[in-house]
Design a protein around this motif. Structure first.
Motif, short mmCIF file in Angstrom:
data_model
loop_
_atom_site.label_atom_id
_atom_site.label_comp_id
_atom_site.label_asym_id
_atom_site.label_seq_id
_atom_site.Cartn_x
_atom_site.Cartn_y
_atom_site.Cartn_z
N GLY A 32 107.14 30.52 -46.54
CA GLY A 32 108.01 29.34 -46.53
C GLY A 32 109.05 29.41 -45.44
N ALA A 33 109.68 30.56 -45.28
CA ALA A 33 110.71 30.72 -44.26
C ALA A 33 110.14 30.55 -42.86
N VAL A 34 108.99 31.15 -42.62
CA VAL A 34 108.36 31.06 -41.30
C VAL A 34 107.90 29.63 -41.02
N LEU A 35 107.32 28.98 -42.01
CA LEU A 35 106.84 27.61 -41.82
C LEU A 35 107.98 26.62 -41.60
N ASN A 36 109.14 26.91 -42.13
CA ASN A 36 110.28 26.02 -41.95
C ASN A 36 110.95 26.18 -40.59
N VAL A 65 99.78 27.10 -47.65
CA VAL A 65 99.00 26.00 -47.06
C VAL A 65 99.64 24.66 -47.42
N LYS A 66 100.08 24.51 -48.66
CA LYS A 66 100.73 23.26 -49.08
C LYS A 66 102.00 23.00 -48.29
N VAL A 67 102.81 24.03 -48.11
CA VAL A 67 104.04 23.89 -47.34
C VAL A 67 103.71 23.51 -45.90
N ALA A 68 102.71 24.17 -45.33
CA ALA A 68 102.31 23.88 -43.95
C ALA A 68 101.88 22.43 -43.80
N LEU A 69 101.08 21.95 -44.73
CA LEU A 69 100.63 20.56 -44.67
C LEU A 69 101.81 19.60 -44.78
N ALA A 70 102.72 19.89 -45.69
CA ALA A 70 103.89 19.02 -45.87
C ALA A 70 104.76 18.98 -44.62
N LEU A 71 104.83 20.08 -43.91
CA LEU A 71 105.67 20.18 -42.71
C LEU A 71 104.88 19.87 -41.43
N ASP A 94 87.73 28.11 -49.26
CA ASP A 94 87.19 28.21 -47.91
C ASP A 94 87.11 26.83 -47.25
N LYS A 95 87.15 25.76 -48.06
CA LYS A 95 87.15 24.40 -47.53
C LYS A 95 88.57 23.93 -47.21
N VAL A 96 89.56 24.62 -47.74
CA VAL A 96 90.96 24.27 -47.56
C VAL A 96 91.62 25.17 -46.51
N PHE A 97 91.26 26.46 -46.54
CA PHE A 97 91.84 27.43 -45.62
C PHE A 97 91.13 27.36 -44.28
N GLU A 98 91.90 27.49 -43.21
CA GLU A 98 91.34 27.63 -41.88
C GLU A 98 91.17 29.12 -41.63
N ILE A 99 89.92 29.60 -41.64
CA ILE A 99 89.64 31.04 -41.56
C ILE A 99 88.92 31.34 -40.25
N PHE A 100 89.42 32.36 -39.55
CA PHE A 100 88.84 32.78 -38.28
C PHE A 100 88.56 34.27 -38.29
N ASP A 101 87.64 34.68 -37.42
CA ASP A 101 87.47 36.09 -37.15
C ASP A 101 88.67 36.53 -36.31
N ALA A 102 88.88 37.81 -36.20
CA ALA A 102 90.11 38.36 -35.60
C ALA A 102 90.48 37.73 -34.26
#
Length: 108
Positions: A32-36, A65-71, A94-102
């Motif tokens: 939350g702190a980082v996303l804000n 993820v919810k905080v990120a979307l809201a912001l 997996d349909k909601v999260f954006e997942i990447f290899d390293a």
């Protein structure tokens, strides 16, 4: 618990150990702190050193993820262990999260 690396465009959060009820609240607060912060283009959660995730840990990630979307921020996950990826798939995250290899996050 977390190592946070800061870049003007990317903030990387690296939780380690167990994402359980003991650590989930701290992770949720840090996300939350980082996303804000307004200087983020991407918040990357590197799960490479996470050994265990339970429902409390999942809820902390979902909350981020919810905080990120809201912001209108972008939050991504990388280095997800196969066992954790299965949990994400079973929960439909997996349909909601954006997942990447390293290394692929920097090419997208």
């Amino acid at each position: 618990m977390q190592a946070i690396l800061d870049n003007p465009q990317i903030t990387i959060i690296r939780p380690n150990g167990c994402l359980d009820a003991v650590n989930a609240i701290k992770l949720e607060r840090e996300l939350g702190a980082v996303l804000n912060q307004s200087n983020n283009t991407i918040v990357l959660v590197d799960l490479e050193k996470v050994d265990f995730i339970n429902s409390a840990g999942l809820m902390a990630l979902v909350s981020g993820v919810k905080v990120a979307l809201a912001l209108q921020q972008r939050i991504c996950f990388c280095s997800v262990a196969p066992a954790h990826r299965i949990i994400f798939e079973l929960a439909g995250l997996d349909k909601v999260f954006e997942i990447f290899d390293a290394g692929t996050i920097f090419n997208s």
